[in-house]
Write a protein that holds these residues in place. Structure first.
Motif, short mmCIF file in Angstrom:
data_model
loop_
_atom_site.label_atom_id
_atom_site.label_comp_id
_atom_site.label_asym_id
_atom_site.label_seq_id
_atom_site.Cartn_x
_atom_site.Cartn_y
_atom_site.Cartn_z
N MET A 126 48.39 43.45 -40.83
CA MET A 126 47.50 44.32 -40.27
C MET A 126 46.54 44.48 -42.07
O MET A 126 47.05 44.89 -42.71
N ARG A 127 45.76 45.10 -41.67
CA ARG A 127 44.68 44.98 -42.26
C ARG A 127 43.80 46.95 -42.59
O ARG A 127 43.13 46.99 -42.14
N VAL A 128 44.23 46.98 -44.01
CA VAL A 128 43.94 49.07 -43.79
C VAL A 128 42.71 48.85 -45.06
O VAL A 128 43.29 48.20 -46.28
N LEU A 129 42.02 49.58 -44.67
CA LEU A 129 40.46 50.03 -45.73
C LEU A 129 40.94 51.45 -45.96
O LEU A 129 40.55 52.11 -44.98
N LEU A 130 41.71 52.30 -46.92
CA LEU A 130 41.02 53.20 -47.55
C LEU A 130 39.69 53.50 -48.29
O LEU A 130 39.98 53.25 -49.56
N ILE A 131 38.87 54.32 -48.09
CA ILE A 131 37.48 54.94 -48.83
C ILE A 131 38.16 56.17 -49.15
O ILE A 131 38.09 57.23 -48.52
N HIS A 132 37.59 56.29 -50.24
CA HIS A 132 37.86 57.99 -50.90
C HIS A 132 36.72 57.70 -51.83
O HIS A 132 37.12 56.42 -52.97
N GLN A 133 36.20 58.47 -53.32
CA GLN A 133 34.69 58.76 -53.49
C GLN A 133 36.04 57.99 -54.78
O GLN A 133 35.58 57.54 -56.36
N ASN A 134 36.85 58.70 -55.38
CA ASN A 134 37.84 58.97 -56.00
C ASN A 134 39.05 58.45 -56.15
O ASN A 134 39.98 58.37 -56.30
N PHE A 135 39.65 57.13 -55.51
CA PHE A 135 40.54 56.66 -55.21
C PHE A 135 41.25 56.49 -55.53
O PHE A 135 41.48 56.06 -56.80
N PRO A 136 42.57 56.66 -56.12
CA PRO A 136 43.51 57.11 -54.06
C PRO A 136 43.04 57.94 -53.96
O PRO A 136 43.33 58.02 -52.40
N GLY A 137 42.92 58.97 -54.43
CA GLY A 137 42.23 60.52 -53.66
C GLY A 137 44.02 60.92 -53.46
O GLY A 137 45.33 60.35 -53.54
N GLN A 138 43.97 61.35 -51.65
CA GLN A 138 45.06 61.86 -50.98
C GLN A 138 45.50 61.25 -50.46
O GLN A 138 46.69 61.36 -49.84
N PHE A 139 45.22 59.21 -51.08
CA PHE A 139 45.66 58.52 -49.59
C PHE A 139 46.45 57.63 -50.90
O PHE A 139 46.84 56.63 -50.70
N ARG A 140 47.52 58.44 -52.64
CA ARG A 140 47.70 57.38 -53.29
C ARG A 140 49.64 57.05 -52.57
O ARG A 140 49.76 55.73 -52.46
N HIS A 141 49.95 58.01 -51.74
CA HIS A 141 50.81 57.42 -51.32
C HIS A 141 51.33 56.75 -49.67
O HIS A 141 51.90 56.03 -50.19
N ILE A 142 50.22 57.24 -48.70
CA ILE A 142 50.42 55.83 -47.84
C ILE A 142 49.89 54.83 -48.52
O ILE A 142 50.56 53.90 -47.85
N ALA A 143 49.09 54.36 -49.72
CA ALA A 143 47.95 53.22 -49.61
C ALA A 143 49.54 52.33 -50.83
O ALA A 143 49.67 50.91 -50.34
N ALA A 144 50.19 53.66 -51.21
CA ALA A 144 51.54 53.04 -51.78
C ALA A 144 52.20 52.16 -51.27
O ALA A 144 53.09 51.30 -51.51
N SER A 145 53.18 52.83 -50.33
CA SER A 145 53.97 52.36 -48.99
C SER A 145 53.25 51.58 -48.72
O SER A 145 54.49 50.66 -48.17
N TRP A 146 51.76 51.47 -47.87
CA TRP A 146 51.63 50.52 -47.50
C TRP A 146 51.77 49.36 -47.69
O TRP A 146 51.69 48.32 -47.19
N ALA A 147 51.12 49.31 -48.71
CA ALA A 147 50.98 48.38 -49.79
C ALA A 147 52.40 47.59 -49.65
O ALA A 147 52.35 45.69 -49.63
N GLY A 148 53.43 48.31 -49.85
CA GLY A 148 54.91 47.04 -49.76
C GLY A 148 55.09 46.63 -48.68
O GLY A 148 56.71 45.69 -48.30
N ARG A 149 54.17 47.02 -47.50
CA ARG A 149 55.01 46.58 -46.39
C ARG A 149 55.30 44.95 -45.56
O ARG A 149 53.47 44.76 -45.88
N PRO A 150 55.59 43.70 -45.55
CA PRO A 150 55.30 42.83 -44.86
C PRO A 150 54.06 42.20 -44.03
O PRO A 150 54.10 43.09 -43.17
N GLY A 151 53.54 41.90 -44.30
CA GLY A 151 52.29 41.48 -43.46
C GLY A 151 51.39 43.03 -43.53
O GLY A 151 50.17 42.21 -42.49
N TRP A 152 51.12 43.36 -44.12
CA TRP A 152 49.92 44.41 -44.57
C TRP A 152 49.04 44.34 -45.68
O TRP A 152 49.46 43.63 -46.64
#
Length: 423
Positions: A1-27
């Motif tokens: 699964m390839r997930v692209l997170l876009i935020h001008q101040n990345f990670p912004g509000q996506f901090r938690h989902i980014a950290a969690s999903w980055a640790g998933r096998p195959g993501w």
């Protein structure tokens, strides 16, 4: 699964989902933000740069739109470069408020696009018509209506959206609400808790500890949108009635929302000219490192949170998670979370007398409010923790990671995502 997170101040509000999903096998998680974006350790981040500033001669109704086009163009260039290298995201989650995703579907038409739907401006029943001290002009209202062209395009372009609160969801046009789920982005509650031994020593040598009569106020920047002008007027009354209290005021002198004062460099200086405060008991701390900020909340005896009917601040939830007694404005976003006499104390936003009276009561009889503090911490703030947020966001996606295009009813969308947070 390839997930692209876009935020001008990345990670912004996506901090938690980014950290969690980055640790998933195959993501595979990739971030994209402006050149000034802080990024997130362990996650690759592509950074873009605007190729020119907006035209100074641009009609002021259109300045935000030109900014958005410049952001969208810069992101499109970055995405075309990624596409040329063979990168194809399965799902894109983005904060579209600056225009980054205007042309995303032209680059990746098959990617599922989820927008973080933070706010849609209204000329009535929200922030712009709220404060009679700062009445909006026809020019203001026309400018705001034009700004919404961007937000309407964003709603049209996305496959689905996520809004942090029911209040923010309700501000969006009815025609699009059925494609927006109510899911808060989550706050880091794990490191926030009461500490009866907490002590904070200020630069001037003042030492404060948990149990002292300490009033706290926090905002990203000190400005009317977060009720700074009302707080300062209430603080003048509080200091007259309670001779030992100290006020810790956290926030910068810039403008996040609204406008600068016309007759002062910033709102702090303007309000200090208007009210009479004891400088030895009034402490402006500016913007703080997280560890110091946490101590501020832990020594608080009464935390005042005021806001226009607007986006709800993380700081209010962080104060509740820290065990603060919340004295807050009776405005829509607050009332979604705070129930008077159960997990906090509410007062009319403009009623400095009531805000002062409730604050003095809290300072003089802290034991009377212990139950409110505990319920705010245990029963309320945990609904907004990062673990809950990640779980609810994950439930919003189907097993393949695709966002639902739309649902017949917004309540069904929220239920599919684990339900809206109860208020």
């Amino acid at each position: 699964m390839r997930v692209l997170l876009i935020h001008q101040n990345f990670p912004g509000q996506f901090r938690h989902i980014a950290a969690s999903w980055a640790g998933r096998p195959g993501w595979q998680v990739l971030g994209l933000g402006r050149e000034s974006a802080p990024g997130l350790p362990g996650i690759s981040c592509i950074r873009y740069r605007l190729h020119r500033p907006p035209n100074r001669e641009q009609h002021h109704y259109l300045r935000q739109m030109e900014q958005a086009v410049l952001h969208g163009q810069a992101v499109a260039r970055a995405l075309l470069g990624l596409k040329a290298q063979g990168y194809r995201p399965d799902i894109v989650i983005a904060h579209p408020g600056w225009g980054e995703t205007l042309y995303l579907k032209d680059v990746y038409p098959d990617a599922r696009l989820i927008h973080f739907c933070e706010w849609f401006y209204r000329n009535q029943e929200a922030d712009w018509a709220f404060d009679p001290e700062f009445p909006s002009t026809f020019d203001d209202r026309a400018r705001v209506r034009t700004w919404n062209a961007l937000h309407t395009l964003n709603l049209e372009n996305c496959d689905a959206g996520v809004s942090p609160t029911r209040w923010q969801h309700s501000r969006h046009p009815a025609a699009y609400r059925d494609k927006i789920a109510v899911i808060h982005e989550g706050i880091e509650t794990e490191g926030l808790a009461p500490d009866p031994e907490a002590r904070l020593t200020l630069k001037d040598g003042t030492s404060l500890r948990a149990g002292d009569p300490v009033i706290t106020y926090v905002a990203r920047n000190l400005e009317p949108y977060r009720g700074f002008h009302v707080f300062m007027r209430a603080l003048e009354l509080i200091q007259r009635r309670h001779k030992r209290c100290h006020a810790l005021i956290v926030g910068g002198d810039e403008v996040s929302y609204g406008k600068r004062p016309k007759d002062a460099p910033n709102w702090r200086e303007k309000m200090l000219r208007e009210v009479s405060l004891d400088p030895a008991r009034t402490h402006f701390l500016g913007k703080l490192p997280y560890d110091v900020y946490r101590k501020v909340l832990q020594v608080s005896a009464a935390h005042v949170y005021l806001t226009y009917p607007f986006v709800l601040s993380w700081s209010m939830l962080e104060a509740m998670a820290s065990g603060c007694l919340l004295i807050a404005s009776r405005t829509e976003p607050v009332q979604e979370v705070v129930r008077h006499g159960e997990n906090g104390v509410l007062a009319d936003f403009f009623d400095r007398e009531a805000i002062a009276a409730r604050t003095v009561e809290a300072l003089e009889a802290p034991a009377d409010f212990a139950g409110l503090r505990e319920r705010a911490r245990i029963e309320t703030s945990r609904r907004y923790c990062r673990v809950e947020a990640v779980a609810r966001f994950g439930a919003f996606l189907d097993v393949e990671g695709n966002a639902p295009v739309a649902r017949a009813d917004s309540a069904e969308v929220a239920a599919a995502a684990g339900g809206a947070f109860p208020g």
